[in-house]
Write an enzyme that holds these catalytic residues in place. Sequence first.
Site, PDB file in Angstrom:
ATOM      1  N   TRP A  48     -33.633 -11.780   6.977  1.00  0.00           N
ATOM      2  CA  TRP A  48     -32.236 -11.480   7.262  1.00  0.00           C
ATOM      3  C   TRP A  48     -32.025  -9.980   7.067  1.00  0.00           C
ATOM      4  O   TRP A  48     -31.611  -9.521   5.997  1.00  0.00           O
ATOM      5  CB  TRP A  48     -31.325 -12.286   6.334  1.00  0.00           C
ATOM      6  N   CYS A  67     -31.485 -19.621  10.176  1.00  0.00           N
ATOM      7  CA  CYS A  67     -31.167 -21.038   9.996  1.00  0.00           C
ATOM      8  C   CYS A  67     -31.253 -21.862  11.274  1.00  0.00           C
ATOM      9  O   CYS A  67     -31.780 -22.979  11.263  1.00  0.00           O
ATOM     10  CB  CYS A  67     -29.791 -21.183   9.344  1.00  0.00           C
ATOM     11  N   HIS A 121     -23.826 -22.074   9.333  1.00  0.00           N
ATOM     12  CA  HIS A 121     -25.148 -22.438   8.843  1.00  0.00           C
ATOM     13  C   HIS A 121     -25.582 -23.713   9.566  1.00  0.00           C
ATOM     14  O   HIS A 121     -24.775 -24.634   9.755  1.00  0.00           O
ATOM     15  CB  HIS A 121     -25.155 -22.657   7.335  1.00  0.00           C
ATOM     16  N   ASP A 143     -32.292 -29.818   5.121  1.00  0.00           N
ATOM     17  CA  ASP A 143     -32.232 -28.404   5.492  1.00  0.00           C
ATOM     18  C   ASP A 143     -33.550 -27.724   5.142  1.00  0.00           C
ATOM     19  O   ASP A 143     -34.027 -27.815   4.009  1.00  0.00           O
ATOM     20  CB  ASP A 143     -31.078 -27.742   4.738  1.00  0.00           C
ATOM     21  N   ASN A 185     -17.446 -28.677   1.243  1.00  0.00           N
ATOM     22  CA  ASN A 185     -16.157 -29.029   0.625  1.00  0.00           C
ATOM     23  C   ASN A 185     -15.938 -28.405  -0.739  1.00  0.00           C
ATOM     24  O   ASN A 185     -15.078 -28.845  -1.509  1.00  0.00           O
ATOM     25  CB  ASN A 185     -16.025 -30.565   0.499  1.00  0.00           C
ATOM     26  N   ASP A 200     -14.443 -25.849  -3.398  1.00  0.00           N
ATOM     27  CA  ASP A 200     -13.230 -25.033  -3.480  1.00  0.00           C
ATOM     28  C   ASP A 200     -13.623 -23.586  -3.768  1.00  0.00           C
ATOM     29  O   ASP A 200     -14.477 -23.314  -4.614  1.00  0.00           O
ATOM     30  CB  ASP A 200     -12.317 -25.538  -4.592  1.00  0.00           C
ATOM     31  N   GLU A 234      -8.840 -32.481   5.397  1.00  0.00           N
ATOM     32  CA  GLU A 234      -8.611 -31.387   4.452  1.00  0.00           C
ATOM     33  C   GLU A 234      -7.220 -31.485   3.841  1.00  0.00           C
ATOM     34  O   GLU A 234      -6.209 -31.593   4.549  1.00  0.00           O
ATOM     35  CB  GLU A 234      -8.760 -30.045   5.178  1.00  0.00           C
ATOM     36  N   GLU A 268      -9.325 -36.636  -0.113  1.00  0.00           N
ATOM     37  CA  GLU A 268     -10.211 -35.473  -0.235  1.00  0.00           C
ATOM     38  C   GLU A 268     -10.062 -34.822  -1.601  1.00  0.00           C
ATOM     39  O   GLU A 268     -11.052 -34.439  -2.235  1.00  0.00           O
ATOM     40  CB  GLU A 268      -9.885 -34.471   0.880  1.00  0.00           C
ATOM     41  N   TYR A 293     -24.332 -12.674   9.497  1.00  0.00           N
ATOM     42  CA  TYR A 293     -23.674 -13.977   9.623  1.00  0.00           C
ATOM     43  C   TYR A 293     -23.715 -14.764   8.315  1.00  0.00           C
ATOM     44  O   TYR A 293     -23.003 -15.761   8.152  1.00  0.00           O
ATOM     45  CB  TYR A 293     -24.295 -14.783  10.771  1.00  0.00           C
TER      46      TYR A 293
END
Length: 771
Positions: free
Chosen positions: A314, A350, A408, A431, A471, A473, A520, A525, A594
């Site tokens: 990167w 990625c 990603h 991944d 998800n 915070d 959301e 949630e 990115y």
Amino acid sequence: MTRRRRGRSSTASAATDNDRSPKARTRHRYNTRSRTKRDAMLGGEQEGRKPMLSDEEHRNRIPTLKVVTEGKALSVKSIEKNLMINADAHFTTDYETENLVVRRGMPFDLTVTFDRNINEEGDTITLQFSVGARPQESKGTLVRLKLDVKNKTQVTSLRSQWSASVTSITADVLKVAVCPPANGIIGKYQLFVETHLTGNDEKGLCRYEWEDQDIVVIFNPWCSDDVVFMQDEKEREEYVLNERGRIWVGSSRSNTGRPWNYGQFDNPCLDAALHLLDKAELAEPARRGPISVVRAISALANSNDDNGVLEGRWTEKYPKSSTAPWAWTGSVKILEQFMATDKPVKYGQCWVFSGLVTTLLRALGIPTRSVTNFESAHDCDSTMTIDSHFDEDDEPIPELNDSVWNFHVWNESFFRRLDLPDGYDGWQAHDATPQELSEGVMRCGPAPLRAIKEGHVYLNYDIPFIFSEVNGDKVHWKRNKEGDTEVAYLDPHAVGKQISTKSVGSSYLNDITHQYKHPEGSLEERKVVEFVNRFSKIFTENIYKSETKPDIIFSVSLPSVNIGDDVTVSVTMKNDSSNTRTVQGRMSLLTSFYTGVPSKRLHGDKYTVKLAPGEEETKELTVTGKDYQTKLNPEACLQLYAVFNVIGTKQCFAATKDFTLLKPELQITVPEEMKVGQEYEGTVSFTNPLPINLTNGSFHLEGASILASDVHEFGKPIKPEETVTYTFKLKPRRFGQREIEATFSSDQLSGVDGSAEFEVKRNVQPMDTNA
């Protein structure tokens, strides 16, 4: 030590690797796994440990692996693999390999011709299949099936559950149907045909090895007893058989996926997938299930462990001897380079890792797709919150901050989770991009989507990390002059936007965000996030207790503009209180990678705004194309950094938002009608949209079964508004719907891509092997 030369009798002298045929040398190299790691760990004399035999010593001690050619029993003249019939029944017609590729849980037909007529009363025929360098009956890696020649009933191996039935005997020809079990070991099997003549024990045995062929057994999404079974025919067509894909990159505001040639049926994709399982030293019994296979491929797709396929990089600039990540058009060229050298290919990011994994797992028969998460968080410390730290002057403290990637890309594979309670079957996220360690290795998953959505972070594998990506915070911490840190702002909606994959049967985007999380801000949630925080490595309850209703409502607006045009970003502030409020802050626009890492500062301003109750005001920041054109990274990412404080209250608003400028598409032309085996020409064109010269420009092209990877480099700079064109050659090897993928890259601009879809028709000439 050297293995005995295959195909000779057990009394033949040992041979060196150079004595083998090219086919035998290739099989020997990929079928024999190194034990150097294990041997090194044990080290020295080991009298009190289990005896350590080399692979060759092990094989030499297995009597049934020795070829016997002298005897009065039946002698094999030839074996016919019935390629067209078997390939059609097993949906493996497109594999470009000399080996027979079959799916487990389905029978395949073999025809054996002997040197004399078969005596159903006196001749005994046994089929033997071995897989791996150290086959053993008790492990299920050595399978012996003694055929019922007389009654022609089905016989089954009790240990491995392989079965076989004699379908017909005509003079010297035997036809047999063999069926690997639905949970059988995947891999390359060697076939032996053993014959015995009743009442002639001394010279009544012959054992023949099918030296020129392997039988490759792979997963079977068509078989309901296989854990990778996928019921919907259109989904099998998309996630197993489709060689053409779309991978979403850049910005969520773009509805166009980047073309990618998976090419899973082209050579050497299947061989590469099997070679990586050997390289991972994944024991053959562990190859029955997709979990261990997925984790091995996830680890070996990157080079961080055991010199896997792709090295990640990167940076803004790349060595000329390498291929920059955005120049790749598909997986086949990457795997060709890796298999030729067995060294990491340079370089990947990625989406390249994801495209590569899709190819490898589809080649093995596991339904797999590439998935993009926009605004994807990278939680570096397992807190499951995304933390940003600022000093007393509202400047970021980079070394303390988690990152949020503009996008990603990872993978999902479809299978049943026999290792978990009911309810976690289906799509599993994993991944291969090297980010964090999983059990000491750079890999991630597979994690059930349901577990991610419901916050079941106590299950395997790596669910907390993926939960944070979609998800977590975002928590903004402010450090004062004395060094104390407190929460300044919490954004529960900052990450996990428009999680995207290719739609079934089309190139359109399929938004699957609902599979990863509840809507959301919904009650469901928020309950999940609260539950997940119980498992965090830090106690975060005080963060949520500090939340109060804000006086000022802030919103950010990002543009969707073409590269070269002026860029305007804005922040809107609305006073939702009954008192006049004063807001102070700043906005800055930067170039960035990115991955969310800033690069160069373009422009910034400070603002003071006084808002009466109910009043709303918008502040804009503009950067002209001329201002950023020489500072822009080739991937064309920009980043807005904004921090505002409400005077007299403790309210703070902070946002870091990345976006990508839109790039032009390449123009590709190909003949309207093409046939298998004939040569054609196509063209690809690009027009420079920037008011500067583009240096070291190049086209990269690829197309499954129609165009080997082709690279054209421009020796001269490409001037502003100049159009350049390259003519390339095409020669289809298989019929059906096909596609050419192309990219343009230069020092100043990259990731410009395009594709052309078309149909190749059958050719009546013999060169069409699918006819």
